[in-house]
Enzyme design. Structure first.
Site, PDB file in Angstrom:
ATOM      1  N   TYR A  37      42.717  21.830  36.339  1.00 33.20           N
ATOM      2  CA  TYR A  37      42.040  22.671  37.338  1.00 33.20           C
ATOM      3  C   TYR A  37      41.490  21.797  38.470  1.00 33.20           C
ATOM      4  N   GLU A  42      34.236  20.384  40.735  1.00 34.26           N
ATOM      5  CA  GLU A  42      35.101  19.783  39.698  1.00 34.26           C
ATOM      6  C   GLU A  42      35.996  18.694  40.295  1.00 34.26           C
ATOM      7  N   ILE A  46      39.065  39.333  45.130  1.00 34.20           N
ATOM      8  CA  ILE A  46      37.930  40.268  45.319  1.00 34.20           C
ATOM      9  C   ILE A  46      37.438  40.841  43.995  1.00 34.20           C
ATOM     10  N   SER A 106      35.834  22.947  44.945  1.00 39.18           N
ATOM     11  CA  SER A 106      34.954  22.926  43.771  1.00 39.18           C
ATOM     12  C   SER A 106      34.385  21.536  43.499  1.00 39.18           C
ATOM     13  N   LEU A 118      48.975  35.291  44.779  1.00 42.17           N
ATOM     14  CA  LEU A 118      49.077  33.918  45.303  1.00 42.17           C
ATOM     15  C   LEU A 118      50.398  33.257  44.912  1.00 42.17           C
ATOM     16  N   GLY A 164      36.957  39.142  41.348  1.00 40.45           N
ATOM     17  CA  GLY A 164      36.221  38.095  40.630  1.00 40.45           C
ATOM     18  C   GLY A 164      34.733  38.116  40.946  1.00 40.45           C
ATOM     19  N   GLN A 165      34.006  37.202  40.313  1.00 44.36           N
ATOM     20  CA  GLN A 165      32.555  37.129  40.541  1.00 44.36           C
ATOM     21  C   GLN A 165      32.238  36.984  42.027  1.00 44.36           C
ATOM     22  N   ASP A 166      32.753  35.936  42.652  1.00 47.75           N
ATOM     23  CA  ASP A 166      32.385  35.649  44.045  1.00 47.75           C
ATOM     24  C   ASP A 166      32.935  36.703  44.996  1.00 47.75           C
ATOM     25  N   HIS A 169      28.178  28.141  40.248  1.00 48.58           N
ATOM     26  CA  HIS A 169      27.265  29.237  40.592  1.00 48.58           C
ATOM     27  C   HIS A 169      27.571  30.418  39.686  1.00 48.58           C
ATOM     28  N   ALA A 182      42.056  32.270  42.145  1.00 53.71           N
ATOM     29  CA  ALA A 182      42.468  31.042  41.457  1.00 53.71           C
ATOM     30  C   ALA A 182      42.515  31.305  39.958  1.00 53.71           C
TER      31      ALA A 182
HETATM   32  P1  NAP Z   1      36.825  34.354  38.976  1.00 50.61           P
HETATM   33  O1  NAP Z   1      35.688  35.265  38.662  1.00 50.61           O
HETATM   34  O2  NAP Z   1      37.602  33.727  37.881  1.00 50.61           O
HETATM   35  O3  NAP Z   1      37.824  35.179  39.935  1.00 50.61           O
HETATM   36  C1  NAP Z   1      39.124  34.700  40.208  1.00 50.61           C
HETATM   37  C2  NAP Z   1      39.863  35.746  41.028  1.00 50.61           C
HETATM   38  O4  NAP Z   1      41.183  35.247  41.298  1.00 50.61           O
HETATM   39  C3  NAP Z   1      40.052  37.094  40.318  1.00 50.61           C
HETATM   40  O5  NAP Z   1      39.869  38.130  41.264  1.00 50.61           O
HETATM   41  C4  NAP Z   1      41.511  37.048  39.888  1.00 50.61           C
HETATM   42  O6  NAP Z   1      42.122  38.319  39.780  1.00 50.61           O
HETATM   43  C5  NAP Z   1      42.117  36.290  41.058  1.00 50.61           C
HETATM   44  N1  NAP Z   1      43.445  35.726  40.772  1.00 50.61           N
HETATM   45  C6  NAP Z   1      43.797  34.894  39.765  1.00 50.61           C
HETATM   46  N2  NAP Z   1      45.096  34.569  39.849  1.00 50.61           N
HETATM   47  C7  NAP Z   1      45.586  35.221  40.940  1.00 50.61           C
HETATM   48  C8  NAP Z   1      46.856  35.301  41.555  1.00 50.61           C
HETATM   49  N3  NAP Z   1      47.921  34.653  41.061  1.00 50.61           N
HETATM   50  N4  NAP Z   1      46.995  36.045  42.669  1.00 50.61           N
HETATM   51  C9  NAP Z   1      45.941  36.716  43.171  1.00 50.61           C
HETATM   52  N5  NAP Z   1      44.709  36.705  42.628  1.00 50.61           N
HETATM   53  C10 NAP Z   1      44.533  35.962  41.532  1.00 50.61           C
HETATM   54  O7  NAP Z   1      36.321  33.155  39.920  1.00 50.61           O
HETATM   55  P2  NAP Z   1      34.939  32.993  40.734  1.00 50.61           P
HETATM   56  O8  NAP Z   1      33.923  32.386  39.831  1.00 50.61           O
HETATM   57  O9  NAP Z   1      34.658  34.240  41.469  1.00 50.61           O
HETATM   58  O10 NAP Z   1      35.349  31.843  41.747  1.00 50.61           O
HETATM   59  C11 NAP Z   1      35.945  32.154  43.004  1.00 50.61           C
HETATM   60  C12 NAP Z   1      36.690  30.919  43.518  1.00 50.61           C
HETATM   61  O11 NAP Z   1      35.787  29.843  43.678  1.00 50.61           O
HETATM   62  C13 NAP Z   1      37.782  30.397  42.594  1.00 50.61           C
HETATM   63  O12 NAP Z   1      38.811  29.866  43.416  1.00 50.61           O
HETATM   64  C14 NAP Z   1      37.116  29.273  41.831  1.00 50.61           C
HETATM   65  O13 NAP Z   1      38.078  28.347  41.372  1.00 50.61           O
HETATM   66  C15 NAP Z   1      36.213  28.721  42.907  1.00 50.61           C
HETATM   67  N6  NAP Z   1      34.985  28.059  42.474  1.00 50.61           N
HETATM   68  C16 NAP Z   1      34.140  28.718  41.623  1.00 50.61           C
HETATM   69  C17 NAP Z   1      32.928  28.131  41.274  1.00 50.61           C
HETATM   70  C18 NAP Z   1      31.952  28.832  40.368  1.00 50.61           C
HETATM   71  O14 NAP Z   1      31.044  28.161  39.854  1.00 50.61           O
HETATM   72  N7  NAP Z   1      32.066  30.144  40.186  1.00 50.61           N
HETATM   73  C19 NAP Z   1      32.593  26.872  41.812  1.00 50.61           C
HETATM   74  C20 NAP Z   1      33.479  26.258  42.688  1.00 50.61           C
HETATM   75  C21 NAP Z   1      34.660  26.871  43.036  1.00 50.61           C
HETATM   76  P3  NAP Z   1      42.118  39.159  38.395  1.00 50.61           P
HETATM   77  O15 NAP Z   1      40.822  39.920  38.403  1.00 50.61           O
HETATM   78  O16 NAP Z   1      43.330  39.994  38.536  1.00 50.61           O
HETATM   79  O17 NAP Z   1      42.191  38.154  37.263  1.00 50.61           O
HETATM   80  O1  F7E Z   2      31.470  24.763  31.597  1.00 52.36           O
HETATM   81  C1  F7E Z   2      30.281  22.873  28.672  1.00 52.36           C
HETATM   82  C2  F7E Z   2      31.638  22.507  29.245  1.00 52.36           C
HETATM   83  O2  F7E Z   2      33.198  26.544  31.663  1.00 52.36           O
HETATM   84  C3  F7E Z   2      30.302  24.078  31.966  1.00 52.36           C
HETATM   85  C4  F7E Z   2      34.150  27.036  37.000  1.00 52.36           C
HETATM   86  O3  F7E Z   2      33.586  28.090  37.742  1.00 52.36           O
HETATM   87  O4  F7E Z   2      32.398  25.533  37.639  1.00 52.36           O
HETATM   88  C5  F7E Z   2      33.048  26.101  36.516  1.00 52.36           C
HETATM   89  O5  F7E Z   2      33.646  25.096  35.721  1.00 52.36           O
HETATM   90  C6  F7E Z   2      30.020  22.960  30.986  1.00 52.36           C
HETATM   91  C7  F7E Z   2      31.242  22.087  30.652  1.00 52.36           C
HETATM   92  O6  F7E Z   2      32.156  25.681  33.812  1.00 52.36           O
HETATM   93  C8  F7E Z   2      30.841  25.371  26.124  1.00 52.36           C
HETATM   94  O7  F7E Z   2      32.257  21.487  28.457  1.00 52.36           O
HETATM   95  C9  F7E Z   2      29.749  23.522  26.307  1.00 52.36           C
HETATM   96  O8  F7E Z   2      30.849  20.742  30.646  1.00 52.36           O
HETATM   97  O9  F7E Z   2      30.827  27.092  32.352  1.00 52.36           O
HETATM   98  P1  F7E Z   2      31.928  26.117  32.309  1.00 52.36           P
HETATM   99  P2  F7E Z   2      32.878  24.415  34.483  1.00 52.36           P
HETATM  100  O10 F7E Z   2      33.904  23.834  33.591  1.00 52.36           O
HETATM  101  O11 F7E Z   2      31.800  23.520  34.999  1.00 52.36           O
HETATM  102  C10 F7E Z   2      33.241  24.764  38.507  1.00 52.36           C
HETATM  103  C11 F7E Z   2      32.410  24.248  39.655  1.00 52.36           C
HETATM  104  C12 F7E Z   2      34.458  25.495  38.911  1.00 52.36           C
HETATM  105  O12 F7E Z   2      34.991  25.278  40.009  1.00 52.36           O
HETATM  106  C13 F7E Z   2      35.149  26.297  37.864  1.00 52.36           C
HETATM  107  O13 F7E Z   2      36.017  27.258  38.451  1.00 52.36           O
HETATM  108  O14 F7E Z   2      29.628  23.548  29.748  1.00 52.36           O
HETATM  109  N1  F7E Z   2      30.342  23.741  27.503  1.00 52.36           N
HETATM  110  N2  F7E Z   2      30.047  24.499  25.452  1.00 52.36           N
HETATM  111  C14 F7E Z   2      31.016  24.889  27.420  1.00 52.36           C
HETATM  112  N3  F7E Z   2      31.755  25.553  28.350  1.00 52.36           N
HETATM  113  C15 F7E Z   2      32.310  26.720  27.969  1.00 52.36           C
HETATM  114  N4  F7E Z   2      33.025  27.419  28.884  1.00 52.36           N
HETATM  115  N5  F7E Z   2      32.177  27.226  26.705  1.00 52.36           N
HETATM  116  C16 F7E Z   2      31.443  26.593  25.740  1.00 52.36           C
HETATM  117  O15 F7E Z   2      31.332  27.057  24.627  1.00 52.36           O
END
Ligand code: NAP
Ligand code: F7E
Length: 326
Positions: free
Chosen positions: A148, A126, A10, A124, A58, A12-14, A178, A81
């Site tokens: 990941y 990914e 909760i 994801s 977790l 985190g971003q989402d 997102h 996560a």
């Molecule tokens: P986020 O901002 O990194 O938030 C992750 C959350 O997980 C934080 O609240 C964190 O708590 C909590 N957490 C980490 N390790 C934990 C543990 N061991 N036990 C309990 N809580 C823990 O991620 P998000 O962008 O909101 O994404 C939400 C979910 O969607 C994640 O599972 C991510 O992998 C997945 N996802 C994200 C995207 C995207 O583009 N954003 C796309 C696809 C899937 P703390 O605040 O304490 O660190």
């Molecule tokens: O990278 C490139 C990098 O870290 C996007 C997570 O929410 O979405 C996210 O994963 C792209 C990659 O996100 C930098 O190499 C270039 O190709 O913003 P990112 P991600 O790896 O796509 C998926 C769907 C999830 O599930 C994950 O939790 O951008 N890139 N230069 C860079 N990336 C970062 N972080 N920093 C750079 O300087």
């Protein structure tokens, strides 16, 4: 009686956007937070008095069993996560424990305490990694390219397996990237929007990035949490791809962000090997037709608007006009 809903992640971003949405639906929102030496509730500060925060992790199954016994949720959204791909290369075991096995611990807690609970798993794009088809759909094979991605494939299949083995109502949302003003600073979009704002305000001069050619299907987080909720309201659990159907490179994101404040990205962006990954996901673009058909869900925020709203929010933040990161 209000529906009781548990959100892991909760803080985190989402998690923060989903909690807001569920409150508007009249739910009692319970958020699982892990212990830390300082509080990190910035994203939920504005709703903290409306949600119940409970302690759990977790990595610790007993803590989750206890939460389910005490709070008896009807729905659980597992958003927690280790979510940063780059970190997963440096901490692959921790990533596996949290992002993969953490899902099993929570599913087992559901199976033991109350198999009627509906469960959402944050899968994801990914998982598609080295993609075998364009666009990616619910039937595209997985080929993850990072610890990941591998952990998320495990989390995805264990969610399917508990549905098939124990008849649980479990659903995976395969969400493409997102973003939002609440995105963590280490992710590329927020890194760019924040740096653009700093450069515009004279607080920085350069932005160091890795692979500018990587292409992603970027949507707005507030739109995507609505899809999560819709999935759990379905009688039949099923997995869905959630995306915009458009792809843009990191370079294009830079172009739009710098253009928005009247600057040229070429004057400020420096390519830095430090930010390259051992294995890269080159191109992601999804097709969310199934979600549109079954859930009536469509993305609302075009790419150009997303970039602008992120840059504007960071300008506001840096200028001290601290809105609620909305
Ligand atoms: P986020 O901002 O990194 O938030 C992750 C959350 O997980 C934080 O609240 C964190 O708590 C909590 N957490 C980490 N390790 C934990 C543990 N061991 N036990 C309990 N809580 C823990 O991620 P998000 O962008 O909101 O994404 C939400 C979910 O969607 C994640 O599972 C991510 O992998 C997945 N996802 C994200 C995207 C995207 O583009 N954003 C796309 C696809 C899937 P703390 O605040 O304490 O660190
Ligand atoms: O990278 C490139 C990098 O870290 C996007 C997570 O929410 O979405 C996210 O994963 C792209 C990659 O996100 C930098 O190499 C270039 O190709 O913003 P990112 P991600 O790896 O796509 C998926 C769907 C999830 O599930 C994950 O939790 O951008 N890139 N230069 C860079 N990336 C970062 N972080 N920093 C750079 O300087």
């Amino acid at each position: 009686m209000n529906k009781r809903v548990l959100i892991t992640g909760i803080t985190g971003q989402d998690g923060s956007y989903l909690a807001e949405l569920l409150l508007t639906k009249g739910c009692d929102v319970i958020g699982m937070v892990r212990r830390s030496s300082t509080v990190n509730f910035e994203r939920i500060a504005h709703i903290q008095d409306q949600v119940k925060l409970v302690s759990g992790d977790l990595l610790d199954e007993a803590s989750m069993i206890e939460i389910l016994r005490t709070h008896q949720p009807h729905e659980i959204y597992n958003l927690a996560a280790q979510s940063f791909v780059q970190t997963s290369f440096r901490q692959p075991v921790l990533t596996g424990e949290t992002t993969a096995l953490g899902v099993t611990r929570l599913l087992d807690a559901i199976r033991l305490v109350d198999p009627e609970i509906r469960f959402y798993q944050a899968s994801s794009s990914e998982m598609f990694g080295k993609v075998s088809e364009v666009p990616q759909t619910e039937t595209t094979p997985f080929y993850p390219r990072s610890p990941y991605g591998v952990a998320k494939v495990y989390g995805h299949w264990i969610t399917v397996n508990y549905r098939e083995s124990y008849d649980l109502h479990t659903t995976s949302g395969i969400l493409f990237n997102h973003e939002s003003p609440r995105r963590g600073m280490e992710f590329v979009t927020r890194k760019i929007s924040h740096a653009v704002a700093q450069i515009k305000l004279g607080q920085a001069t350069e932005l160091r990035l890795g692979n500018l050619d990587a292409k992603r299907d970027w949507g707005f987080a507030a739109d995507y949490v609505d899809a999560m909720w819709r999935m759990l309201q379905q009688d039949e659990p099923k997995d869905y791809v959630i995306c915009t159907g458009e792809t843009h490179s990191v370079r294009e994101f830079c172009q739009h962000a710098f253009d928005h404040v009247g600057l040229s990205w070429q004057d400020h962006v420096v390519v830095d090997e430090t930010f390259m990954r051992p294995a890269e996901v080159d191109l992601l673009v999804g097709d969310s037709q199934q979600a549109e058909n079954d859930l009536g869900w469509k993305p609302e925020t075009p790419f150009a608007d997303l970039v602008k709203l992120m840059v504007d929010a960071d300008l506001d933040l840096l200028q001290g006009r601290l809105r609620s990161l909305a």
